[in-house]
Write an enzyme that holds these catalytic residues in place. Structure first.
Site, mmCIF file in Angstrom:
data_model
loop_
_atom_site.group_PDB
_atom_site.id
_atom_site.type_symbol
_atom_site.label_atom_id
_atom_site.label_comp_id
_atom_site.label_asym_id
_atom_site.label_seq_id
_atom_site.Cartn_x
_atom_site.Cartn_y
_atom_site.Cartn_z
ATOM 1 N N GLU A 1 23.276 62.815 -17.263
ATOM 2 C CA GLU A 1 22.306 63.140 -16.212
ATOM 3 C C GLU A 1 22.203 64.624 -15.906
ATOM 4 O O GLU A 1 22.881 65.129 -15.037
ATOM 5 C CB GLU A 1 22.575 62.337 -14.934
ATOM 6 C CG GLU A 1 23.998 62.296 -14.447
ATOM 7 C CD GLU A 1 24.169 61.416 -13.198
ATOM 8 O OE1 GLU A 1 23.223 61.246 -12.423
ATOM 9 O OE2 GLU A 1 25.272 60.907 -13.004
ATOM 10 N N ASP B 1 17.341 57.224 -8.197
ATOM 11 C CA ASP B 1 18.475 56.944 -9.079
ATOM 12 C C ASP B 1 18.903 55.512 -8.805
ATOM 13 O O ASP B 1 19.185 55.156 -7.664
ATOM 14 C CB ASP B 1 19.597 57.939 -8.776
ATOM 15 C CG ASP B 1 20.701 57.928 -9.827
ATOM 16 O OD1 ASP B 1 20.907 56.882 -10.474
ATOM 17 O OD2 ASP B 1 21.387 58.958 -9.962
ATOM 18 N N ASP C 1 22.851 52.874 -15.491
ATOM 19 C CA ASP C 1 22.541 53.852 -14.447
ATOM 20 C C ASP C 1 21.410 54.730 -14.986
ATOM 21 O O ASP C 1 21.513 55.265 -16.096
ATOM 22 C CB ASP C 1 23.831 54.663 -14.221
ATOM 23 C CG ASP C 1 23.774 55.647 -13.073
ATOM 24 O OD1 ASP C 1 22.684 55.855 -12.526
ATOM 25 O OD2 ASP C 1 24.839 56.205 -12.749
ATOM 26 N N HIS D 1 28.858 60.615 -16.478
ATOM 27 C CA HIS D 1 30.154 59.957 -16.347
ATOM 28 C C HIS D 1 30.270 58.757 -17.266
ATOM 29 O O HIS D 1 29.269 58.120 -17.600
ATOM 30 C CB HIS D 1 30.347 59.491 -14.897
ATOM 31 C CG HIS D 1 29.124 58.825 -14.312
ATOM 32 N ND1 HIS D 1 28.934 57.468 -14.334
ATOM 33 C CD2 HIS D 1 28.009 59.337 -13.740
ATOM 34 C CE1 HIS D 1 27.776 57.183 -13.783
ATOM 35 N NE2 HIS D 1 27.170 58.293 -13.418
ATOM 36 N N GLU E 1 18.084 60.814 -16.061
ATOM 37 C CA GLU E 1 19.332 60.135 -16.425
ATOM 38 C C GLU E 1 19.089 58.890 -17.273
ATOM 39 O O GLU E 1 18.186 58.104 -16.993
ATOM 40 C CB GLU E 1 20.090 59.708 -15.155
ATOM 41 C CG GLU E 1 21.393 58.971 -15.449
ATOM 42 C CD GLU E 1 22.147 58.566 -14.188
ATOM 43 O OE1 GLU E 1 21.501 58.422 -13.127
ATOM 44 O OE2 GLU E 1 23.368 58.383 -14.268
ATOM 45 N N HIS F 1 32.408 55.496 -12.266
ATOM 46 C CA HIS F 1 32.823 56.854 -12.646
ATOM 47 C C HIS F 1 34.201 56.773 -13.285
ATOM 48 O O HIS F 1 35.210 57.108 -12.683
ATOM 49 C CB HIS F 1 32.810 57.793 -11.435
ATOM 50 C CG HIS F 1 31.426 58.088 -10.945
ATOM 51 N ND1 HIS F 1 30.770 59.260 -11.218
ATOM 52 C CD2 HIS F 1 30.557 57.338 -10.243
ATOM 53 C CE1 HIS F 1 29.557 59.223 -10.676
ATOM 54 N NE2 HIS F 1 29.407 58.066 -10.075
HETATM 55 CO CO LIG Z 1 22.501 57.542 -11.661
#
Ligand SMILES: [Co+2]
Length: 301
Positions: free
Chosen positions: A193, A90, A101, A161, A287, A169
């Site tokens: 995700e 990740d 992300d 998020h 994700e 977040h």
């Molecule tokens: Co991530």
């Protein structure tokens, strides 16, 4: 899409971060092999992000088997990937505080490859369902249904998020089950995700007594003053370097470990404990980061 829904510079930075994230993710899968060092993988990802012109938004997570999230190798880690493991990488790229992300799971020979496929399909279906005004619980339902149809179980207490500048977040959470309040908004950016485990799994993660990823804020700086100038200097150094984004101690060999431990114990430095599947079953994850438009979403990663 309508670009007027998002500030042009913000959109451009998100897109540039997303492009780097996509490239690094596609390259790292070839490095995730039996016998490879988790530390070398994480370090390679972080260096590659910088080489491509991005900032490292958070320490590269390498989660093996039941370890679902928040795990990044210690500097002295000699952990080598083993046959039969499910390995999640990740990674986050930051440009001007705007973060892309993304994550990928690699099934090493002997691991259940279908889990990876199920996570990817659940993500694809979630993205197809996303547009402005959709309830987060509806996205969770799509993910949950897809995961279940493949014979697996969604992780109920991990979620995607919203992402804002220097805030990984922010605001809304996007669950992997039909739960939660709120609707997705046009011009906003979210990480989606899906996490899943086997049918034998609890479908929950629990945190263990190990913290490898930390964060400081302006508030940390104010509170550190009470402990003295050395403590304040450590927090200032961390805050100036990370601007409130998560970090690993391996990035700061100059930071005094004992002072850092005191700051953490006092709650001045925040930590993200390592999250593992509650019954020890393996976890797969996929994700992407997306920007939501009136009629759909655009995948940035
Ligand atoms: Co991530």
């Amino acid at each position: 899409m309508s670009r007027s829904l998002i500030d042009g510079d913000v959109y451009d930075s998100f897109r540039a971060a997303g492009e780097i994230a996509r490239k690094v993710r596609s390259e790292v899968v070839y490095r995730v092999r039996e016998g490879a060092s988790a530390l070398e993988i994480a370090t390679w990802v972080e260096e590659r992000i910088r080489e491509l012109g991005g900032g490292v938004a958070f320490p590269c997570n390498v989660g093996v088997d039941a370890v679902a999230a928040h795990s990044t190798p210690y500097p002295d880690s000699d952990y080598a990937l083993r046959r039969g493991s499910l390995v999640k990488v990740d990674l986050g790229v930051e440009i001007d505080g705007l973060v892309a992300d993304t994550a990928v799971t690699v099934a090493l020979p002997g691991a259940d490859e279908a889990m990876v496929l199920a996570a990817e399909r659940a993500l694809e279906e979630a993205l197809r369902a996303i547009r402005a005004g959709v309830r987060v619980s509806a996205v969770g339902e799509v993910i949950s249904r897809a995961v279940t149809s493949y014979g697996y179980r969604p992780i109920a207490n991990l979620s995607g998020h919203q992402i804002e500048r220097y805030n990984l977040h922010a605001g809304l959470s996007i669950p992997n089950v039909p739960a939660g309040e709120g609707r997705l908004e046009a011009g906003k950016v979210y990480a989606v995700e899906p996490f899943l485990t086997t049918r034998r799994g609890a479908g929950q993660v629990k945190h263990i007594d190990r913290v490898e990823i930390f964060r400081v804020s302006e508030d940390s700086l104010v509170r550190s003053r009470r402990l003295g100038p050395q403590h304040e200097a450590v927090v200032r150094r961390l805050l100036e370097s990370t601007r409130g984004l998560p970090y690993a101690l391996r990035w700061f060999p100059d930071v005094d470990r004992e002072i850092h431990a005191v700051l953490y114990r006092r709650g001045i430095v925040k930590g993200y404990p390592v999250l593992v599947e509650a019954s020890g079953e393996p976890v797969a994850q996929a994700e992407h980061t997306v920007v939501v438009w009136e009629d759909g979403c655009e995948t940035l990663t």
